[in-house]
Scaffold this motif. Structure first.
Motif, PDB file in Angstrom:
ATOM      1  N   VAL A  12      45.040  40.978  46.485  1.00  0.00           N
ATOM      2  CA  VAL A  12      45.068  41.049  45.029  1.00  0.00           C
ATOM      3  C   VAL A  12      44.250  39.866  44.513  1.00  0.00           C
ATOM      4  N   LEU A  13      43.186  40.150  43.793  1.00  0.00           N
ATOM      5  CA  LEU A  13      42.301  39.129  43.229  1.00  0.00           C
ATOM      6  C   LEU A  13      42.670  38.978  41.761  1.00  0.00           C
ATOM      7  N   TYR A  14      43.182  37.821  41.392  1.00  0.00           N
ATOM      8  CA  TYR A  14      43.712  37.681  40.037  1.00  0.00           C
ATOM      9  C   TYR A  14      43.230  36.397  39.374  1.00  0.00           C
ATOM     10  N   ASP A  15      43.409  36.342  38.063  1.00  0.00           N
ATOM     11  CA  ASP A  15      43.021  35.205  37.236  1.00  0.00           C
ATOM     12  C   ASP A  15      44.233  34.307  37.036  1.00  0.00           C
ATOM     13  N   GLY A  16      44.337  33.272  37.858  1.00  0.00           N
ATOM     14  CA  GLY A  16      45.460  32.360  37.775  1.00  0.00           C
ATOM     15  C   GLY A  16      45.439  31.468  36.549  1.00  0.00           C
ATOM     16  N   VAL A  45      41.253  33.854  41.946  1.00  0.00           N
ATOM     17  CA  VAL A  45      39.802  33.668  41.928  1.00  0.00           C
ATOM     18  C   VAL A  45      39.355  32.674  40.864  1.00  0.00           C
ATOM     19  N   SER A  46      40.286  32.203  40.029  1.00  0.00           N
ATOM     20  CA  SER A  46      39.924  31.183  39.046  1.00  0.00           C
ATOM     21  C   SER A  46      39.997  29.778  39.644  1.00  0.00           C
ATOM     22  N   ALA A  47      40.602  29.646  40.816  1.00  0.00           N
ATOM     23  CA  ALA A  47      40.792  28.335  41.444  1.00  0.00           C
ATOM     24  C   ALA A  47      39.443  27.713  41.820  1.00  0.00           C
ATOM     25  N   ALA A  48      39.336  26.424  41.600  1.00  0.00           N
ATOM     26  CA  ALA A  48      38.086  25.703  41.860  1.00  0.00           C
ATOM     27  C   ALA A  48      37.686  25.742  43.333  1.00  0.00           C
ATOM     28  N   ASP A  49      38.649  25.837  44.238  1.00  0.00           N
ATOM     29  CA  ASP A  49      38.323  25.816  45.665  1.00  0.00           C
ATOM     30  C   ASP A  49      37.870  27.173  46.203  1.00  0.00           C
ATOM     31  N   VAL A  50      37.888  28.212  45.379  1.00  0.00           N
ATOM     32  CA  VAL A  50      37.410  29.529  45.803  1.00  0.00           C
ATOM     33  C   VAL A  50      35.898  29.563  45.585  1.00  0.00           C
ATOM     34  N   GLN A  51      35.175  29.615  46.688  1.00  0.00           N
ATOM     35  CA  GLN A  51      33.715  29.589  46.632  1.00  0.00           C
ATOM     36  C   GLN A  51      33.165  31.010  46.508  1.00  0.00           C
ATOM     37  N   ARG A  57      32.492  35.815  40.274  1.00  0.00           N
ATOM     38  CA  ARG A  57      33.755  35.298  39.738  1.00  0.00           C
ATOM     39  C   ARG A  57      33.995  35.853  38.334  1.00  0.00           C
ATOM     40  N   ALA A  58      32.971  35.829  37.499  1.00  0.00           N
ATOM     41  CA  ALA A  58      33.116  36.339  36.127  1.00  0.00           C
ATOM     42  C   ALA A  58      33.530  37.806  36.133  1.00  0.00           C
ATOM     43  N   ALA A  59      32.934  38.596  37.012  1.00  0.00           N
ATOM     44  CA  ALA A  59      33.284  40.021  37.099  1.00  0.00           C
ATOM     45  C   ALA A  59      34.730  40.195  37.553  1.00  0.00           C
ATOM     46  N   LEU A  60      35.166  39.368  38.511  1.00  0.00           N
ATOM     47  CA  LEU A  60      36.543  39.470  39.009  1.00  0.00           C
ATOM     48  C   LEU A  60      37.558  39.010  37.975  1.00  0.00           C
ATOM     49  N   LEU A  61      37.176  38.045  37.143  1.00  0.00           N
ATOM     50  CA  LEU A  61      38.090  37.554  36.110  1.00  0.00           C
ATOM     51  C   LEU A  61      38.162  38.485  34.906  1.00  0.00           C
TER      52      LEU A  61
END
Length: 132
Positions: A12-16, A45-51, A57-61
């Motif tokens: 699950v890819l989510y905006d934390g 996927v909003s986490a800074a450590d996710v490269q 990232r914008a599309a996933l958020l």
């Protein structure tokens, strides 16, 4: 008799950073942890450590996504249905959503929610700051 195969992993890819997403995902994580073999993993996927590239990232958020073990992704209503199918108490909704015509209808509703999401996020943030 063989035991049923464990479901393939579903991430699950989510905006934390979204207060609405945080609340929903926290609930879903609790259900997944209580359900042995759900196969669900959660990735903020909003986490800074996710490269990843910023465009990705914008599309996933911008929309809800899940990623299958093979790397393919589902988004929007289809992603919710895939997640619900793994969660106790929600499997009935996944089965209902698979009735022809229902998932497209859920997608229309989800797109409507996405238009309201920025206002709802702002309201949730204001409410959280007022309680602190």
């Amino acid at each position: 008799m063989n035991a049923p195969a464990a479901p393939e992993a579903l991430t699950v890819l989510y905006d934390g950073a979204c207060p609405l997403c945080q609340r929903e995902i926290s609930y879903m994580q609790g259900l997944a942890e209580g359900s042995a073999g759900s196969g669900l993993c959660f990735r903020d996927v909003s986490a800074a450590d996710v490269q990843m590239p910023e465009a990705e990232r914008a599309a996933l958020l911008a929309r809800f996504h899940v990623q299958r073990a093979d790397g393919s992704r589902l988004s929007g209503a289809a992603a919710f249905v895939a997640m619900w199918a793994r969660l106790p108490g929600w499997r009935w909704l996944a089965r209902l959503a698979r009735v022809p015509g229902i998932t497209p209808l859920l997608e229309v509703v989800y797109r409507g929610f996405l238009r309201l999401r920025p206002r709802l996020q702002a309201m949730a943030r204001r409410a959280a700051s007022n309680t602190q």
